[in-house]
Design a protein around this motif. Structure first.
Motif, PDB file in Angstrom:
ATOM      1  N   SER A  65       0.805  -1.124   0.014  1.00  0.00           N
ATOM      2  CA  SER A  65      -0.177  -0.062  -0.190  1.00  0.00           C
ATOM      3  C   SER A  65       0.869   1.287   0.073  1.00  0.00           C
ATOM      4  N   TYR A  66       0.265   2.249  -0.344  1.00  0.00           N
ATOM      5  CA  TYR A  66       0.880   3.568  -0.276  1.00  0.00           C
ATOM      6  C   TYR A  66       1.333   3.897   1.070  1.00  0.00           C
ATOM      7  N   ALA A  67       0.370   3.607   1.940  1.00  0.00           N
ATOM      8  CA  ALA A  67       0.636   3.712   3.302  1.00  0.00           C
ATOM      9  C   ALA A  67       1.892   3.005   3.910  1.00  0.00           C
ATOM     10  N   ASP A  68       2.023   1.995   3.626  1.00  0.00           N
ATOM     11  CA  ASP A  68       3.319   1.007   3.838  1.00  0.00           C
ATOM     12  C   ASP A  68       4.457   1.810   3.207  1.00  0.00           C
ATOM     13  N   LEU A  69       4.613   2.400   1.758  1.00  0.00           N
ATOM     14  CA  LEU A  69       5.561   2.737   1.551  1.00  0.00           C
ATOM     15  C   LEU A  69       5.696   4.232   2.287  1.00  0.00           C
ATOM     16  N   VAL A  70       4.801   4.951   2.713  1.00  0.00           N
ATOM     17  CA  VAL A  70       5.138   6.203   3.393  1.00  0.00           C
ATOM     18  C   VAL A  70       5.867   5.918   4.709  1.00  0.00           C
ATOM     19  N   GLU A  71       5.367   4.771   5.412  1.00  0.00           N
ATOM     20  CA  GLU A  71       6.132   4.243   6.765  1.00  0.00           C
ATOM     21  C   GLU A  71       7.667   3.814   6.302  1.00  0.00           C
ATOM     22  N   ILE A  72       7.964   3.121   5.213  1.00  0.00           N
ATOM     23  CA  ILE A  72       9.002   2.696   4.634  1.00  0.00           C
ATOM     24  C   ILE A  72       9.877   4.165   4.618  1.00  0.00           C
ATOM     25  N   GLY A  90      21.285  21.347   1.732  1.00  0.00           N
ATOM     26  CA  GLY A  90      20.395  22.344   0.580  1.00  0.00           C
ATOM     27  C   GLY A  90      19.155  21.987   0.212  1.00  0.00           C
ATOM     28  N   ASP A  91      18.713  22.526  -0.506  1.00  0.00           N
ATOM     29  CA  ASP A  91      17.054  22.351  -1.051  1.00  0.00           C
ATOM     30  C   ASP A  91      17.075  21.275  -1.961  1.00  0.00           C
ATOM     31  N   ASN A  92      18.104  21.207  -2.461  1.00  0.00           N
ATOM     32  CA  ASN A  92      18.143  19.839  -3.405  1.00  0.00           C
ATOM     33  C   ASN A  92      18.277  18.633  -2.765  1.00  0.00           C
ATOM     34  N   TYR A  93      18.297  18.632  -1.344  1.00  0.00           N
ATOM     35  CA  TYR A  93      18.463  17.258  -0.790  1.00  0.00           C
ATOM     36  C   TYR A  93      17.378  17.405   0.402  1.00  0.00           C
ATOM     37  N   ARG A  94      16.443  18.415   0.467  1.00  0.00           N
ATOM     38  CA  ARG A  94      15.357  18.486   1.232  1.00  0.00           C
ATOM     39  C   ARG A  94      14.342  17.100   1.179  1.00  0.00           C
ATOM     40  N   PRO A  95      13.658  16.858   2.451  1.00  0.00           N
ATOM     41  CA  PRO A  95      12.977  15.844   2.437  1.00  0.00           C
ATOM     42  C   PRO A  95      11.263  16.207   2.042  1.00  0.00           C
ATOM     43  N   VAL A  96      10.715  15.640   1.142  1.00  0.00           N
ATOM     44  CA  VAL A  96       9.535  15.919   0.556  1.00  0.00           C
ATOM     45  C   VAL A  96       8.635  14.742   0.255  1.00  0.00           C
ATOM     46  N   ILE A  97       7.640  14.720   0.448  1.00  0.00           N
ATOM     47  CA  ILE A  97       6.662  13.505   0.273  1.00  0.00           C
ATOM     48  C   ILE A  97       5.820  14.310  -0.935  1.00  0.00           C
ATOM     49  N   PHE A  98       6.074  13.969  -2.008  1.00  0.00           N
ATOM     50  CA  PHE A  98       5.162  14.426  -3.297  1.00  0.00           C
ATOM     51  C   PHE A  98       4.107  13.541  -3.603  1.00  0.00           C
ATOM     52  N   TYR A  99       2.671  14.061  -3.331  1.00  0.00           N
ATOM     53  CA  TYR A  99       1.522  13.128  -3.615  1.00  0.00           C
ATOM     54  C   TYR A  99       1.123  13.336  -5.145  1.00  0.00           C
ATOM     55  N   GLU A 100       0.540  12.156  -5.428  1.00  0.00           N
ATOM     56  CA  GLU A 100      -0.053  12.070  -6.804  1.00  0.00           C
ATOM     57  C   GLU A 100      -1.531  12.475  -6.765  1.00  0.00           C
ATOM     58  N   THR A 101      -2.097  11.883  -5.590  1.00  0.00           N
ATOM     59  CA  THR A 101      -3.734  12.091  -5.544  1.00  0.00           C
ATOM     60  C   THR A 101      -4.008  12.710  -4.133  1.00  0.00           C
ATOM     61  N   ALA A 103      -5.780  11.214  -2.061  1.00  0.00           N
ATOM     62  CA  ALA A 103      -6.232  10.118  -1.210  1.00  0.00           C
ATOM     63  C   ALA A 103      -4.438   9.847  -0.794  1.00  0.00           C
ATOM     64  N   GLN A 104      -3.165  10.128  -1.586  1.00  0.00           N
ATOM     65  CA  GLN A 104      -1.930   9.950  -1.350  1.00  0.00           C
ATOM     66  C   GLN A 104      -1.524  11.291  -0.145  1.00  0.00           C
ATOM     67  N   ARG A 105      -2.304  12.282  -0.623  1.00  0.00           N
ATOM     68  CA  ARG A 105      -1.984  13.386   0.326  1.00  0.00           C
ATOM     69  C   ARG A 105      -2.553  13.093   1.812  1.00  0.00           C
ATOM     70  N   GLN A 106      -3.797  12.566   1.867  1.00  0.00           N
ATOM     71  CA  GLN A 106      -4.248  12.387   3.300  1.00  0.00           C
ATOM     72  C   GLN A 106      -3.393  11.266   3.969  1.00  0.00           C
ATOM     73  N   ILE A 107      -3.220  10.362   3.242  1.00  0.00           N
ATOM     74  CA  ILE A 107      -2.135   9.298   3.846  1.00  0.00           C
ATOM     75  C   ILE A 107      -0.880   9.842   4.548  1.00  0.00           C
ATOM     76  N   ALA A 108      -0.483  10.785   3.610  1.00  0.00           N
ATOM     77  CA  ALA A 108       0.886  11.189   4.026  1.00  0.00           C
ATOM     78  C   ALA A 108       0.670  12.291   5.366  1.00  0.00           C
ATOM     79  N   GLU A 109      -0.362  13.055   5.286  1.00  0.00           N
ATOM     80  CA  GLU A 109      -0.526  14.127   6.325  1.00  0.00           C
ATOM     81  C   GLU A 109      -0.909  13.231   7.479  1.00  0.00           C
TER      82      GLU A 109
END
Length: 169
Positions: A65-72, A90-101, A103-109
């Protein structure tokens, strides 16, 4: 198949943890979130393109699941460091979860909120959660770097692995 995009510092270190999971079709190192089309590694390293190093993961949601990927993802990063990851700054190494949908945004949040509430870290969780942007594959020599250059990978990932052992085990 679905797609997930995560940035967590050097993309070399983000491939193996995902590639080893059942249900992962591919993991590709690349650049996203910037304003220059088809950037090169040198351009991204110049910190003038707005891109961050990231991995694009194509996965089968019937197997993982996407939720499993976020936990990894969380367990590969220092989610309290907004200005890079480990020795990569630097900014080119910043941590970001980029969501596609949505549903992905809600899971990540929700996952981010849960991590903050867990008390695992005594500083705020600052990883950004942003809409996906065009993803540009990195040059061939960056792909599956942990396999093609194991000694250099071991040196470049030493601080990351030490942090992960101390904070995620």
């Amino acid at each position: 198949m679905e797609r997930a995009i995560f940035a967590g510092g050097c993309f070399w270190c983000m491939v193996q943890p995902f590639e080893e999971q059942d249900g992962i079709e591919s993991v590709l190192s690349g650049y996203t979130g910037g304003h220059v089309p088809n950037p090169t590694y040198e351009q991204v390293c110049s910190k003038t393109t707005g891109h961050t190093e990231a991995v694009e993961i194509i996965f089968d949601p019937e197997k993982i699941s996407y939720a499993d990927l976020v936990e990894i993802y969380w367990a590969q990063t220092d989610p309290t460091d907004a200005f890079g990851q480990f020795e990569d700054r630097g900014d080119n190494y910043r941590p970001v979860i980029f969501y596609e949908t949505e549903a992905q945004r809600q899971i990540a949040e929700q996952s981010k909120d849960n991590l903050q509430a867990s008390g695992r870290f005594d500083r705020p969780i600052v990883t950004s959660i942003e809409p996906s942007a065009p993803f540009y594959p990195a040059e061939d020599y960056h792909q599956a770097f942990y396999r093609t250059n194991p000694q250099r990978y071991a040196i470049s990932s030493a601080k990351r692995h030490q942090f992960l052992e101390e904070n995620w085990q």
